[in-house]
Write an enzyme that holds these catalytic residues in place. Structure first.
Site, PDB file in Angstrom:
ATOM      1  N   GLY A  70      12.416   9.594 -30.566  1.00  0.00           N
ATOM      2  CA  GLY A  70      12.618  10.874 -31.314  1.00  0.00           C
ATOM      3  C   GLY A  70      12.295  10.140 -32.211  1.00  0.00           C
ATOM      4  N   GLN A  72      14.106   8.725 -35.450  1.00  0.00           N
ATOM      5  CA  GLN A  72      14.654   8.190 -35.364  1.00  0.00           C
ATOM      6  C   GLN A  72      15.008   7.236 -34.370  1.00  0.00           C
ATOM      7  OE1 GLN A  72      16.059   8.056 -38.629  1.00  0.00           O
ATOM      8  NE2 GLN A  72      15.934   9.665 -39.620  1.00  0.00           N
ATOM      9  N   SER A  73      13.348   6.835 -33.374  1.00  0.00           N
ATOM     10  CA  SER A  73      13.714   6.375 -32.011  1.00  0.00           C
ATOM     11  C   SER A  73      14.168   4.695 -33.257  1.00  0.00           C
ATOM     12  CB  SER A  73      12.413   6.333 -31.343  1.00  0.00           C
ATOM     13  OG  SER A  73      12.831   5.262 -30.841  1.00  0.00           O
ATOM     14  N   ASN A  74      15.273   4.158 -32.165  1.00  0.00           N
ATOM     15  CA  ASN A  74      15.673   2.518 -33.054  1.00  0.00           C
ATOM     16  C   ASN A  74      14.363   1.647 -31.959  1.00  0.00           C
ATOM     17  OD1 ASN A  74      17.686   2.537 -34.082  1.00  0.00           O
ATOM     18  ND2 ASN A  74      18.959   3.090 -31.927  1.00  0.00           N
ATOM     19  N   ALA A  76      10.837   2.787 -31.294  1.00  0.00           N
ATOM     20  CA  ALA A  76      10.289   2.782 -32.231  1.00  0.00           C
ATOM     21  C   ALA A  76       9.996   1.942 -33.590  1.00  0.00           C
ATOM     22  CB  ALA A  76       9.185   4.277 -32.612  1.00  0.00           C
TER      23      ALA A  76
END
Ligand SMILES: *Cc1c(COP(=O)(O)O)cnc(C)c1O
Length: 327
Positions: A70, A72-74, A76
Site C-alpha cells: 500500500g 503507506q507500506s512499512n 516497501a
C-alpha cells in the site's frame, strides 16, 4: 533450495520488556519484544525477512529490488532503505495515488530515492505479480538484474527471518529465566506468524502462537500459513506436520478494514501510550494488541500467564485521518 546467507541489517537481539502497568490491569504478565527497534529507516518486522530475501538477491547477482504494498507500506519503505544502503535500485509498486499527502512511509520512499509506480486497488489485487514481472523485464533491457520480493516479503525465504527470531526468543528466555506460554502478533501477509510458528514447532517449544489478522479472515490465513510452512521447509530441509485447525489465527479485529481505524482502536492506542510510554501503529500492532487485551478480558487466554507480544513496528504508518481520531 539452499538457505541463503542472511545480510545483517537489524539491531539484534531486540529487547524484551515487561509492560508492568498493563500486566497489573490484566492480571497477566505481558511482555513486549521490541522489533519496532530493529532500526529507524531500516526498521520493523520486515527487516528480519529482508535479511534473508536480500541475501538471496545478492547471491543471485541482482542489482535491483522490486516489491509492492500500500502507499503507506512499512515493507516497501524498509525495502527502499535496504536497497539504498546496499547501492541497489528499488522499484516499488504501490496501491494508491500521488494525491495522497507526502507523509510517513511515502515521504521516506521519496527521500530514499526509490522509483514508484502507482496502481489502483483492482490492479494491485489482480495483477501485481504481472506488473512486477513487467518492471523486471524493462529493467533487464537496461542491463539490470532485478529480484522480486512479494508483498510483505512473506514467502519461504522471507519467513526464515522469523524462524530465526524464534530461536532468539528461546535464547532470551534462558537468559531471563522466563518461559513465554503464548506469543502474539499482528498478521498482515502471514510471514511473521509462519516463521515463528515454524521455529516454535521445530524446537518442540510448547508456546501457543496467536496471530491477530488485520485484513481478510482466519480461514484465509490458515491456508496462507500452511503454504508458508511448506515453503520454509524447502529451505531448511525439515518438514513439520501441522493441522490447519492448530494454526491459531484470532479473527474479529479487522474493524473497518485494512488500514482503516475506528475510535475504540485509537482510544486504546492512546491509553497504552500514556500507561506505558509505548506507541503502537494504527494498522497492525494497535489492532492486534487491542485484540489481545480483549481476548484476555474475555478469558480466552486464561491458560496462559506469560504472554509475549511482538511489536512489529509501523510508526511511520500513522496518517492524517488516524491522527484526527486522537482525542
Ligand atoms: C507487515 C507488518 C505486520 C504484519 O506482518 P506479516 O508478516 O506481513 O504478517 C505487522 N506489523 C507491522 C508494523 C507491519 O508492517
Amino acid at each position: 533450495m539452499t538457505m541463503p546467507k542472511p545480510i545483517s541489517f537489524a539491531n539484534l537481539p531486540t529487547n524484551i520488556e515487561k509492560l508492568e502497568r498493563l500486566s497489573n490491569e490484566l492480571g497477566k504478565n505481558i511482555y513486549i519484544k521490541r522489533d519496532d527497534q530493529t532500526g529507524i529507516e531500516i526498521s520493523g518486522n520486515k527487516i528480519r525477512k529482508l535479511e534473508f530475501a536480500v541475501g538471496e538477491a545478492i547471491s543471485n547477482g541482482c542489482d535491483y529490488l522490486i516489491t509492492c504494498g500500500g502507499i503507506q507500506s512499512n515493507h516497501a519503505r524498509a525495502t527502499a532503505a535496504v536497497a539504498a544502503k546496499l547501492g541497489l535500485g528499488a522499484y516499488l509498486v504501490l496501491r494508491g495515488s500521488r494525491d495522497n499527502d507526502i507523509e510517513g512511509n511515502y515521504f521516506l520512499n521519496k527521500m530514499l530515492g526509490a522509483k514508484i509506480k502507482f496502481v489502483t486497488s483492482e490492479e494491485y489485487k489482480d495483477n501485481r505479480a504481472e506488473i512486477m514481472n513487467d518492471i523486471r523485464s524493462q529493467l533487464k533491457k537496461k542491463g539490470h538484474k532485478a529480484y522480486i520480493i512479494p508483498e510483505g516479503a512473506s514467502n519461504g525465504v522471507g519467513s526464515l527471518g522469523y524462524y530465526r527470531a524464534m530461536e532468539e526468543i528461546l535464547e532470551q528466555e534462558k537468559n531471563m529465566g522466563i518461559k513465554f506460554d503464548a506469543i502474539a502478533m499482528a498478521v498482515g501477509s502471514g510471514g511473521t506468524y509462519a516463521g515463528l510458528y515454524y521455529g516454535n514447532h521445530i524446537n518442540k517449544n510448547p508456546a501457543t502462537i496467536y496471530g491477530f489478522n488485520v485484513t481478510a479472515n482466519r480461514e484465509h490465513f490458515q491456508i496462507v500459513v500452511e503454504d508458508l510452512l511448506k515453503e520454509i521447509s524447502k529451505y531448511t530441509g525439515k518438514e513439520i506436520s501441522v493441522q490447519r485447525k492448530d494454526i491459531d489465527i484470532i479473527d474479529g479485529y479487522v474493524g473497518l478494514g485494512y488500514a482503516l481505524s475506528q475510535s475504540k482502536e485509537i482510544d486504546f492506542i492512546h491509553h497504552l501510550a500514556r500507561l506505558e510510554g509505548l506507541i503502537l501503529d494504527p494498522v497492525y500492532t494497535g489492532k492486534a494488541m487491542f485484540g489481545l487485551v480483549e481476548e484476555i478480558k474475555k478469558g480466552r487466554l486464561d491458560e496462559h500467564n506469560n504472554i509475549l507480544f511482538i511489536h512489529t513496528g509501523g510508526l511511520f504508518g500513522w496518517n492524517m485521518e488516524q491522527r484526527g481520531l486522537l482525542k
